[in-house]
Motif scaffolding. Structure first.
Motif, PDB file in Angstrom:
ATOM      1  N   ASN A   1      -1.205  -9.330  10.553  1.00  0.00           N
ATOM      2  CA  ASN A   1      -0.422 -10.147  11.740  1.00  0.00           C
ATOM      3  C   ASN A   1      -0.139  -8.599  12.726  1.00  0.00           C
ATOM      4  N   GLN A   2       0.273  -9.227  13.794  1.00  0.00           N
ATOM      5  CA  GLN A   2       0.442  -8.150  14.845  1.00  0.00           C
ATOM      6  C   GLN A   2       1.209  -7.141  14.289  1.00  0.00           C
ATOM      7  N   ILE A   3       1.106  -5.623  14.570  1.00  0.00           N
ATOM      8  CA  ILE A   3       1.672  -4.661  14.000  1.00  0.00           C
ATOM      9  C   ILE A   3       2.311  -3.832  14.940  1.00  0.00           C
ATOM     10  N   ASP A   4       3.696  -3.531  15.117  1.00  0.00           N
ATOM     11  CA  ASP A   4       4.085  -2.697  15.999  1.00  0.00           C
ATOM     12  C   ASP A   4       3.582  -1.362  15.816  1.00  0.00           C
ATOM     13  N   ILE A   5       3.514  -0.416  16.763  1.00  0.00           N
ATOM     14  CA  ILE A   5       3.188   1.107  16.495  1.00  0.00           C
ATOM     15  C   ILE A   5       4.074   1.706  15.606  1.00  0.00           C
ATOM     16  N   ASN A   6       5.427   1.384  15.563  1.00  0.00           N
ATOM     17  CA  ASN A   6       6.290   1.928  14.915  1.00  0.00           C
ATOM     18  C   ASN A   6       6.133   1.765  13.340  1.00  0.00           C
ATOM     19  N   GLU A   7       5.472   0.163  13.024  1.00  0.00           N
ATOM     20  CA  GLU A   7       5.365   0.047  11.581  1.00  0.00           C
ATOM     21  C   GLU A   7       4.095   0.979  11.055  1.00  0.00           C
ATOM     22  N   ILE A   8       3.006   1.181  12.241  1.00  0.00           N
ATOM     23  CA  ILE A   8       1.905   1.869  11.741  1.00  0.00           C
ATOM     24  C   ILE A   8       2.417   3.455  11.511  1.00  0.00           C
ATOM     25  N   LYS A   9       3.147   3.904  12.235  1.00  0.00           N
ATOM     26  CA  LYS A   9       3.570   5.280  12.164  1.00  0.00           C
ATOM     27  C   LYS A   9       4.419   5.590  10.406  1.00  0.00           C
ATOM     28  N   LYS A  10       5.121   4.383  10.133  1.00  0.00           N
ATOM     29  CA  LYS A  10       5.575   4.489   8.659  1.00  0.00           C
ATOM     30  C   LYS A  10       4.311   4.316   7.562  1.00  0.00           C
ATOM     31  N   LEU A  11       3.318   3.730   7.982  1.00  0.00           N
ATOM     32  CA  LEU A  11       1.999   3.803   7.075  1.00  0.00           C
ATOM     33  C   LEU A  11       1.207   5.036   7.123  1.00  0.00           C
ATOM     34  N   SER A  12       1.391   5.418   8.252  1.00  0.00           N
ATOM     35  CA  SER A  12       0.594   6.621   8.550  1.00  0.00           C
ATOM     36  C   SER A  12       0.563   7.797   7.767  1.00  0.00           C
ATOM     37  N   THR A  13       1.678   7.884   6.750  1.00  0.00           N
ATOM     38  CA  THR A  13       1.591   9.127   6.054  1.00  0.00           C
ATOM     39  C   THR A  13       0.443   9.325   5.061  1.00  0.00           C
TER      40      THR A  13
ATOM     41  N   TYR B   1       0.842  -1.177   0.170  1.00  0.00           N
ATOM     42  CA  TYR B   1       0.131  -0.183  -0.184  1.00  0.00           C
ATOM     43  C   TYR B   1       0.926   1.229   0.137  1.00  0.00           C
ATOM     44  N   ARG B   2       0.929   1.909  -0.973  1.00  0.00           N
ATOM     45  CA  ARG B   2       1.675   3.047  -1.236  1.00  0.00           C
ATOM     46  C   ARG B   2       3.222   2.846  -1.076  1.00  0.00           C
ATOM     47  N   LYS B   3       3.405   1.679  -1.598  1.00  0.00           N
ATOM     48  CA  LYS B   3       4.928   1.210  -1.396  1.00  0.00           C
ATOM     49  C   LYS B   3       5.417   0.430  -0.232  1.00  0.00           C
ATOM     50  N   ALA B   4       4.506   0.476   1.004  1.00  0.00           N
ATOM     51  CA  ALA B   4       4.867   0.231   2.222  1.00  0.00           C
ATOM     52  C   ALA B   4       4.233  -1.499   2.021  1.00  0.00           C
ATOM     53  N   ILE B   5       4.691  -2.256   2.726  1.00  0.00           N
ATOM     54  CA  ILE B   5       4.321  -3.742   2.986  1.00  0.00           C
ATOM     55  C   ILE B   5       3.456  -3.776   4.204  1.00  0.00           C
ATOM     56  N   ILE B   6       2.021  -4.253   3.943  1.00  0.00           N
ATOM     57  CA  ILE B   6       1.122  -4.507   4.885  1.00  0.00           C
ATOM     58  C   ILE B   6       1.404  -5.855   5.421  1.00  0.00           C
ATOM     59  N   PRO B   7       1.657  -6.285   6.598  1.00  0.00           N
ATOM     60  CA  PRO B   7       1.996  -7.754   7.125  1.00  0.00           C
ATOM     61  C   PRO B   7       0.594  -8.525   7.380  1.00  0.00           C
ATOM     62  N   ALA B   8       0.193  -9.120   6.446  1.00  0.00           N
ATOM     63  CA  ALA B   8      -0.999 -10.075   6.537  1.00  0.00           C
ATOM     64  C   ALA B   8      -0.762 -11.416   6.935  1.00  0.00           C
ATOM     65  N   LYS B   9      -1.789 -11.974   7.498  1.00  0.00           N
ATOM     66  CA  LYS B   9      -1.686 -13.481   7.927  1.00  0.00           C
ATOM     67  C   LYS B   9      -2.389 -14.224   6.727  1.00  0.00           C
ATOM     68  N   ASN B  10      -3.826 -13.626   6.420  1.00  0.00           N
ATOM     69  CA  ASN B  10      -4.247 -14.310   5.260  1.00  0.00           C
ATOM     70  C   ASN B  10      -5.457 -13.272   4.659  1.00  0.00           C
ATOM     71  N   VAL B  11      -5.933 -13.576   3.607  1.00  0.00           N
ATOM     72  CA  VAL B  11      -6.784 -12.758   2.792  1.00  0.00           C
ATOM     73  C   VAL B  11      -7.893 -13.929   2.177  1.00  0.00           C
ATOM     74  N   LYS B  12      -9.004 -13.477   2.399  1.00  0.00           N
ATOM     75  CA  LYS B  12     -10.183 -14.136   1.758  1.00  0.00           C
ATOM     76  C   LYS B  12     -10.894 -13.148   1.165  1.00  0.00           C
ATOM     77  N   VAL B  13     -11.349 -13.894  -0.243  1.00  0.00           N
ATOM     78  CA  VAL B  13     -11.903 -13.031  -1.039  1.00  0.00           C
ATOM     79  C   VAL B  13     -13.133 -13.913  -1.559  1.00  0.00           C
ATOM     80  N   TYR B  14     -14.161 -12.922  -1.297  1.00  0.00           N
ATOM     81  CA  TYR B  14     -15.476 -13.679  -1.840  1.00  0.00           C
ATOM     82  C   TYR B  14     -15.905 -13.316  -3.144  1.00  0.00           C
ATOM     83  N   ILE B  15     -16.204 -14.041  -4.080  1.00  0.00           N
ATOM     84  CA  ILE B  15     -16.398 -13.660  -5.332  1.00  0.00           C
ATOM     85  C   ILE B  15     -17.592 -14.201  -5.752  1.00  0.00           C
TER      86      ILE B  15
END
Length: 189
Positions: A112-124, A78-92
């Motif tokens: 996945n559990q995200i540390d606040i510092n990772e969220i700060k990087k995405l917060s822009t 997302y906007r060149k930042a990696i989102i740490p995901a466990k899984n994705v379910k897509v209902y089609i």
């Protein structure tokens, strides 16, 4: 004799259907035929999001009585930042596959559990910007566990979303003289 054969055939058919549904509900059927379709649909309409999938399992959701596709450890950018995901379910909408115009109804992202510092990087990229300012200036530590349900319209554009999760070990200063330590709360948005 024919009644007995017919009765056994119906019982066998019913048992086969139950075994098939149990298999779809628990294990699923692994396929790679939907990887490109899902990635292309999401990447096409959302230039800020890029999705890369490894393997997909075709499964059945008993609660919603619906078929869905699930993948573990996807790469979500997302906007060149990696989102740490466990899984994705897509209902089609599976009828749309037959019509060759695949329509995604809902996407559930379990992070996945995200540390606040990772969220700060995405917060822009967060709106409103006062949320970003508050997060970067007032919150010092914490962890976030969340699940996001994204509902798409017929054009596969964002229609609505639901976010729920748990924030733990929060440490920060809300106002001058008002601090939080080892705070825990759940949220629903």
């Amino acid at each position: 004799m024919i009644k007995k054969i017919f009765k056994n055939f119906i019982i066998l058919l019913f048992l086969s259907l139950i075994i098939f549904l149990i298999t779809l509900s628990t294990i699923g059927i692994e396929t790679n035929k939907f990887n490109k379709i899902i990635s292309d649909k999401i990447n096409k309409n959302n230039d800020q999001v890029k999705l890369e999938l490894e393997s997909i399992k075709f499964k059945f959701d008993i609660n919603e009585i619906s078929l869905f596709l699930e993948t573990n450890d996807p790469k979500i950018f997302y906007r060149k930042a990696i989102i740490p995901a466990k899984n994705v379910k897509v209902y089609i909408d599976f009828l749309s596959i037959i019509k060759a115009d695949t329509r995604i109804e809902k996407v559930i992202i379990n992070l996945n559990q995200i540390d606040i510092n990772e969220i700060k990087k995405l917060s822009t990229s967060f709106k409103p910007s006062n949320l970003t300012s508050f997060l970067n200036n007032n919150i010092k530590e914490g962890n976030l566990n969340t699940e996001i349900e994204i509902y798409l319209n017929k054009e596969n554009l964002l229609h609505n979303f639901i976010a729920r999760g748990l924030v733990t070990d929060v440490k920060g200063e809300i106002f001058k003289g008002l601090t939080l330590e080892n705070t825990k709360f759940s949220f629903f948005a």
